[in-house]
Write an enzyme that holds these catalytic residues in place. Structure first.
Site: not given
Length: 414
Positions: A61, A114, A215, A240
């Site tokens: 983790r 977005y 971004d 993407k």
């Protein structure tokens, strides 16, 4: 916990071009009998008998060698001095960065960001008690005015201002706590394809002590490296273009600030927004072909945008590669290409829906950046900003034959 040793890579040599780096970076050490590709490490726990803070890996983790090659690769591509941080989704990465905005501060974010970023920002602002301001990111003067107004409203709380705050941000862990807020940049924006003056905005934000996050999903590090333009943090939806095959959901964050990386690493570890080993391996495999995929998709997008702009059924076409596009000059100045996303507007929502339903080769679906071409009326999403035209269609142009793509789209327009 000590920083894991990155995989060896000749891509660290400055003479290599980015399209070489995507192929060569993040590979194992070059020794006889070694694998050419990094293996998929599926272990959830690692041997660590002594001080756990001195172990490069202890529990998956926190860190795992399954992530390291991809994180090293992305850090190199974004010209960061540190490896990136991979997250379980793009929205997990976005939310981790937004969570750095301090209570009483301000997050300034594009109106046409977005939709997931806008929704996450609104929720986190409510929980953490900071102000949320939306702006036209292409209007540089309006953004600077918003920075000034936000800085005045928090001046009594923030001990460091201007260059001093920027220096503090570069030095360490208190960077986010001492900043009056954060400027969030998408450029080009989703789905309106507005282009921000990234160097001017980052300079203005840093002068006022704000953190700057960009971004970079649409541009990818092959077309734009925001850290070189002054940004503190770069965010990606790895789903993407980086992974590129519509088969994984991942996100990533990159920074050259040790303090910011530690804060983001803690946010990822404590909130559990981690990625699976196999997904990250697929993303690294997809990254190898980013340059050739993007070259083909961009060439297709440029030709299709030009044809759409001349089509009588199209009200408006937005693509930074068009000479008359409002963002063309900025994109040409600060990017190495114009990307493979096009937005165009039909005369009505019904007409846009009919176009999306009439195609045979294009796939009517959300998301973007894969090898296949996708088409979508954006306002079909209830959370899309109302300033997005009802008839706006977003195209994610893929790598199929250009004439086939245009023939299918032209028939749908008719």
């Amino acid at each position: 916990m000590t920083q894991p040793e990155p995989a060896s890579s000749p891509a660290r040599h400055p003479e290599f071009a980015p399209d070489t780096i995507v192929v060569e970076t993040g590979r194992p050490q070059r020794v006889d009998g070694a694998s050419v590709n990094p293996p998929i490490d599926l272990s959830s726990t690692f041997v660590s008998a002594g001080d756990i803070s001195n172990s490069p890996y202890a529990y998956a983790r926190f860190d795992t060698p399954a992530w390291t090659p991809f994180e090293v690769a992305l850090g190199q591509l974004e010209h960061a001095s540190l490896p990136g941080l991979v997250f379980g989704s793009g929205l997990a990465a976005i939310s981790a960065v937004i969570s750095l905005v301090p209570a009483g501060g301000t997050l300034i974010i594009p109106t046409h960001s977005y939709q997931g970023a806008l929704a996450s920002a609104e929720q986190i602002a409510g929980r953490q008690n900071f102000d949320l301001v939306t702006v036209d990111i292409a209007d540089t003067e309006a953004v600077i005015a918003a920075l000034d107004e936000a800085g005045q409203s928090t001046s009594g709380r923030v001990p460091a201002e201007g260059a001093a705050a920027s220096a503090g941000a570069a030095e360490g862990r208190t960077a986010s706590a001492t900043a009056p807020g954060m400027l969030w940049i998408e450029s080009p924006t989703n789905p309106m394809l507005e282009v921000a003056d990234v160097p001017a905005l980052t300079a203005a934000a840093k002068d006022r002590g704000f953190l700057v996050s960009v971004d970079n999903t649409f541009a990818t590090p092959l077309l734009q490296t925001p850290l070189d333009l002054g940004a503190d943090i770069v965010v990606h939806s790895v789903t993407k273009y980086l992974a590129g095959h519509s088969d994984v959901v991942l996100g990533a964050v990159v920074t050259s600030s040790t303090g910011l990386r530690e804060e983001l690493h803690t946010e990822r570890s404590m909130r559990g927004g981690i990625a699976g080993p196999f997904e990250v391996w697929l993303a690294l495999r997809g990254l190898r072909t980013l340059a050739v995929r993007l070259d083909r998709a961009q060439a297709n997008a440029q030709a299709i945008a030009e044809r759409l702009a001349a089509h009588p059924a199209v009200v408006e076409t937005r693509y930074p590669g068009l000479p008359n596009d409002p963002g063309h000059a900025r994109a040409a100045a600060q990017m190495n290409g114009f990307g493979a996303i096009i937005s165009f507007t039909a005369e009505s929502a019904d007409k846009a829906t009919a176009i999306a339903e009439a195609v045979r080769l294009w796939t009517p679906a959300t998301s973007l950046g894969g090898v296949e071409s996708l088409i979508e009326r954006r306002r079909r999403h209830p959370s899309e900003p109302v300033t997005v035209p009802e008839g706006l269609i977003r195209l994610s142009v893929g790598i199929e034959n250009l004439d086939d793509l245009w023939a299918d789209l032209e028939a749908a327009l008719a």
